[in-house]
Design an enzyme around this catalytic site. Structure first.
Site, PDB file in Angstrom:
ATOM      1  N   CYS A  77       0.829  -1.210   0.000  1.00 44.74           N
ATOM      2  CA  CYS A  77       0.000   0.000   0.000  1.00 44.74           C
ATOM      3  C   CYS A  77       0.872   1.273   0.000  1.00 44.74           C
ATOM      4  CB  CYS A  77      -1.000  -0.022   1.151  1.00 44.74           C
ATOM      5  SG  CYS A  77      -2.284   1.247   0.952  1.00 44.74           S
ATOM      6  N   HIS A 180      -4.156  -4.507  -0.164  1.00 45.78           N
ATOM      7  CA  HIS A 180      -3.820  -5.009   1.173  1.00 45.78           C
ATOM      8  C   HIS A 180      -3.909  -6.529   1.179  1.00 45.78           C
ATOM      9  CE1 HIS A 180      -3.641  -1.203   3.356  1.00 45.78           C
ATOM     10  NE2 HIS A 180      -4.556  -0.790   2.513  1.00 45.78           N
ATOM     11  N   GLU A 182      -3.249  -8.547   3.472  1.00 48.40           N
ATOM     12  CA  GLU A 182      -3.761  -9.014   4.766  1.00 48.40           C
ATOM     13  C   GLU A 182      -5.283  -8.904   4.861  1.00 48.40           C
ATOM     14  OE1 GLU A 182      -3.415  -4.633   5.294  1.00 48.40           O
ATOM     15  OE2 GLU A 182      -2.258  -6.162   4.227  1.00 48.40           O
TER      16      GLU A 182
END
Length: 198
Positions: A77, A180, A182
């Site tokens: 990011c 992202h 995650e």
């Protein structure tokens, strides 16, 4: 295996640590140059504002350290944007690992396109790169960003929102993902797994 996650004044670091934990990897959150240098892999995540983040990196001499590293390195990011040359966000000179400009999304139609770009979107035009190994045919990842890296020779996957932009970059030992991982379900997990396996 030692994985260092670079600590600087940006959000979202904890969720990356949790995602690594789910993969059975214990990473160390650190801004200690020696720990970062000694790590087998380095992750540079973040959400926040480019000029403030660059100031923090420079104050701790982490800007020059990042450019010297030889182990696999992953920007996420804001981490991707800071690895580029220049960001339109507060006219910020960044690290220059990728000779790429970071630009602000300007919606042609504010009814159709909102800024920031938030939500799931597809990675397209995937190159044959070990970071992208065994991804599904139409991999969707989760984005939250108002600025984007232009397409370049270092783009290994792109995404379309308003126009095409670099979804993932690669140069030498440096990899960077705008989305992202995650927060990107099984696709994000696979990207992190592939990075750990490099």
């Amino acid at each position: 295996m030692k994985i260092a996650v670079i600590k600087y004044n940006s959000g979202n670091v904890q969720s990356v640590l949790y995602a690594l934990e789910r993969l059975g990897v214990n990473a160390e959150l650190t801004d200690d140059p020696e720990v970062i240098r000694a790590a087998d892999k380095v992750i540079f995540p973040g959400q926040g504002e480019a000029s403030t983040a660059m100031r923090y990196l420079k104050e701790r001499k982490l800007d020059s350290l990042i450019k010297e590293l030889k182990q696999p390195f992953l920007g996420v990011c804001l981490g991707l944007q800071l690895l580029c040359e220049y960001s339109e966000e507060n006219r910020t000179e960044c690290l220059g690992v990728f000779p790429v400009q970071v630009k602000r999304f300007i919606p042609e139609n504010s009814q159709e396109f909102k800024v920031p770009h938030v939500g799931w979107n597809e990675l397209e035009n995937l190159s044959d790169n070990p970071l992208l190994k065994d991804l599904p045919a139409e991999p969707f990842v989760y984005y939250v960003h108002s600025f984007y890296a232009e397409l370049s020779d270092f783009t290994i996957a792109q995404t379309h929102y308003i126009h095409d932009f670099s979804g993932i970059l690669h140069r030498d030992n440096y990899y960077a993902i705008q989305a992202h991982p995650e927060k990107s379900g099984l696709v994000g997990e696979k990207l992190l797994e592939n990075f750990i396996s490099l």
